[in-house]
Design a protein around this motif. Sequence first.
Motif, PDB file in Angstrom:
ATOM      1  N   THR A  86       0.824  -1.164  -0.086  1.00 26.48           N
ATOM      2  CA  THR A  86       0.074   0.012   0.120  1.00 26.48           C
ATOM      3  C   THR A  86       0.874   1.294  -0.004  1.00 26.48           C
ATOM      4  O   THR A  86       2.008   1.072  -0.086  1.00 26.48           O
ATOM      5  CB  THR A  86      -0.904   0.000   1.227  1.00 26.48           C
TER       6      THR A  86
ATOM      7  N   GLU B 199      -4.481  -3.538  -7.362  1.00 26.53           N
ATOM      8  CA  GLU B 199      -5.611  -3.155  -7.062  1.00 26.53           C
ATOM      9  C   GLU B 199      -6.767  -3.400  -7.598  1.00 26.53           C
ATOM     10  O   GLU B 199      -7.616  -2.959  -8.492  1.00 26.53           O
ATOM     11  CB  GLU B 199      -5.541  -1.383  -7.839  1.00 26.53           C
TER      12      GLU B 199
ATOM     13  N   GLU C  73      -9.665  -3.586  -6.136  1.00 24.90           N
ATOM     14  CA  GLU C  73     -10.985  -3.059  -6.040  1.00 24.90           C
ATOM     15  C   GLU C  73     -11.217  -1.776  -7.204  1.00 24.90           C
ATOM     16  O   GLU C  73     -12.321  -1.476  -6.905  1.00 24.90           O
ATOM     17  CB  GLU C  73     -10.716  -2.444  -4.600  1.00 24.90           C
TER      18      GLU C  73
ATOM     19  N   PHE D 265     -17.308  -5.313  -4.528  1.00 24.98           N
ATOM     20  CA  PHE D 265     -16.014  -5.198  -3.454  1.00 24.98           C
ATOM     21  C   PHE D 265     -16.265  -6.167  -2.527  1.00 24.98           C
ATOM     22  O   PHE D 265     -15.525  -6.617  -1.907  1.00 24.98           O
ATOM     23  CB  PHE D 265     -15.931  -3.762  -2.999  1.00 24.98           C
TER      24      PHE D 265
ATOM     25  N   SER E  37      -2.967  -2.466  -3.099  1.00 22.71           N
ATOM     26  CA  SER E  37      -4.226  -1.918  -2.553  1.00 22.71           C
ATOM     27  C   SER E  37      -4.113  -1.011  -1.354  1.00 22.71           C
ATOM     28  O   SER E  37      -3.219  -0.881  -0.715  1.00 22.71           O
ATOM     29  CB  SER E  37      -5.121  -3.060  -1.767  1.00 22.71           C
ATOM     30  N   HIS E  38      -5.051   0.027  -1.444  1.00 24.33           N
ATOM     31  CA  HIS E  38      -5.062   1.019  -0.168  1.00 24.33           C
ATOM     32  C   HIS E  38      -6.517   0.955   0.590  1.00 24.33           C
ATOM     33  O   HIS E  38      -6.554   1.709   1.636  1.00 24.33           O
ATOM     34  CB  HIS E  38      -5.291   2.436  -0.725  1.00 24.33           C
ATOM     35  N   GLN E  39      -7.169  -0.302   0.319  1.00 21.82           N
ATOM     36  CA  GLN E  39      -8.288  -0.538   1.040  1.00 21.82           C
ATOM     37  C   GLN E  39      -8.207  -1.248   2.416  1.00 21.82           C
ATOM     38  O   GLN E  39      -7.475  -2.219   2.629  1.00 21.82           O
ATOM     39  CB  GLN E  39      -9.279  -1.328   0.227  1.00 21.82           C
ATOM     40  N   GLU E  40      -8.782  -0.914   3.379  1.00 28.14           N
ATOM     41  CA  GLU E  40      -8.446  -1.132   4.806  1.00 28.14           C
ATOM     42  C   GLU E  40      -8.887  -2.671   5.044  1.00 28.14           C
ATOM     43  O   GLU E  40      -8.292  -3.392   5.556  1.00 28.14           O
ATOM     44  CB  GLU E  40      -9.272  -0.337   5.842  1.00 28.14           C
ATOM     45  N   ARG E  41     -10.071  -3.001   4.169  1.00 29.14           N
ATOM     46  CA  ARG E  41     -10.545  -4.380   4.275  1.00 29.14           C
ATOM     47  C   ARG E  41      -9.729  -5.524   3.728  1.00 29.14           C
ATOM     48  O   ARG E  41      -9.563  -6.495   4.092  1.00 29.14           O
ATOM     49  CB  ARG E  41     -12.059  -4.561   3.820  1.00 29.14           C
TER      50      ARG E  41
ATOM     51  N   LEU F 239      -4.716   5.189   3.168  1.00 29.87           N
ATOM     52  CA  LEU F 239      -6.128   4.624   3.233  1.00 29.87           C
ATOM     53  C   LEU F 239      -7.156   5.563   2.639  1.00 29.87           C
ATOM     54  O   LEU F 239      -8.290   5.061   2.289  1.00 29.87           O
ATOM     55  CB  LEU F 239      -6.513   4.086   4.512  1.00 29.87           C
TER      56      LEU F 239
ATOM     57  N   GLY G 224      -6.493   6.687  -3.481  1.00 33.09           N
ATOM     58  CA  GLY G 224      -6.857   5.862  -4.767  1.00 33.09           C
ATOM     59  C   GLY G 224      -6.035   5.978  -5.816  1.00 33.09           C
ATOM     60  O   GLY G 224      -4.923   6.526  -5.776  1.00 33.09           O
TER      61      GLY G 224
END
Length: 247
Positions: A37, A162, A164, A172, A195-199, A241, A244
């Motif tokens: 990330t 990435e 997402e 998602f 990715s930068h998505q927390e989940r 986070l 994007g």
Amino acid sequence: MLELKHISFDVADGKGQKEIIRDISLTIPDHTFVAITGPNGGGKSTLAKLIAGIEQPTAGQILFDGEDITHKSITERANLGISFAFQQPVRFKGIQVLDLLRIAAGKELSITDACGYLSEVGLCAKDYVRREVNASLSGGELKRIEIATVLARGKKLSVFDEPEAGIDLWSFQSLIQVFERMQQRQQDGSIVVISHQERILNIADEIVVLAKGQVVQQGPRAEILPGLLGTTAAVGACSVLEQGGRA
């Protein structure tokens, strides 16, 4: 195991050479889920392409299971066990999902086996196995079909850039479930997700933070993620986070 030793990557621009990746050394252990990330422009997608062989480093060495693959092509790396999923999956007019899975597997998959891979990524197999991989499929459907092809390849290292990007919230949520299942099956190989998505970060074993082309943090999720959620100090002026886009 994947090893990057002092990897750098430069591109030419109007002012000369621009450094995108600067002297990165990184190890991806076997059977590990690693999330990479960082802020926009930090070099995340470029690093993924260097691992896959889409780009060649201007300096440094890449080893895979002890073999020097620095100058091997994307096809040669795929044959060694490295799989790459693009940020924007390619559409193939006239090619059915079944055909794509068979190409990925490198063998004549039965419909039952093909349906098994589709079911693993949360798609109703009977509705998709004969569908064309064209504009009739949504971004989320394409992403899951591409992950199904990665599963069909059965590679030692799967790299996702990435995943997402460009998909809706429902897709998602389904994608997270797919990665959770893959994470539970790490005996099948290692996973690297940009990715930068927390989940997504929250299901990784290890997190690597890139900023300005360098690794600024690396370690177990429990050690790195709280800092990313609670402070922007680790990566500079903006939270990773909230960033994007494509690096």
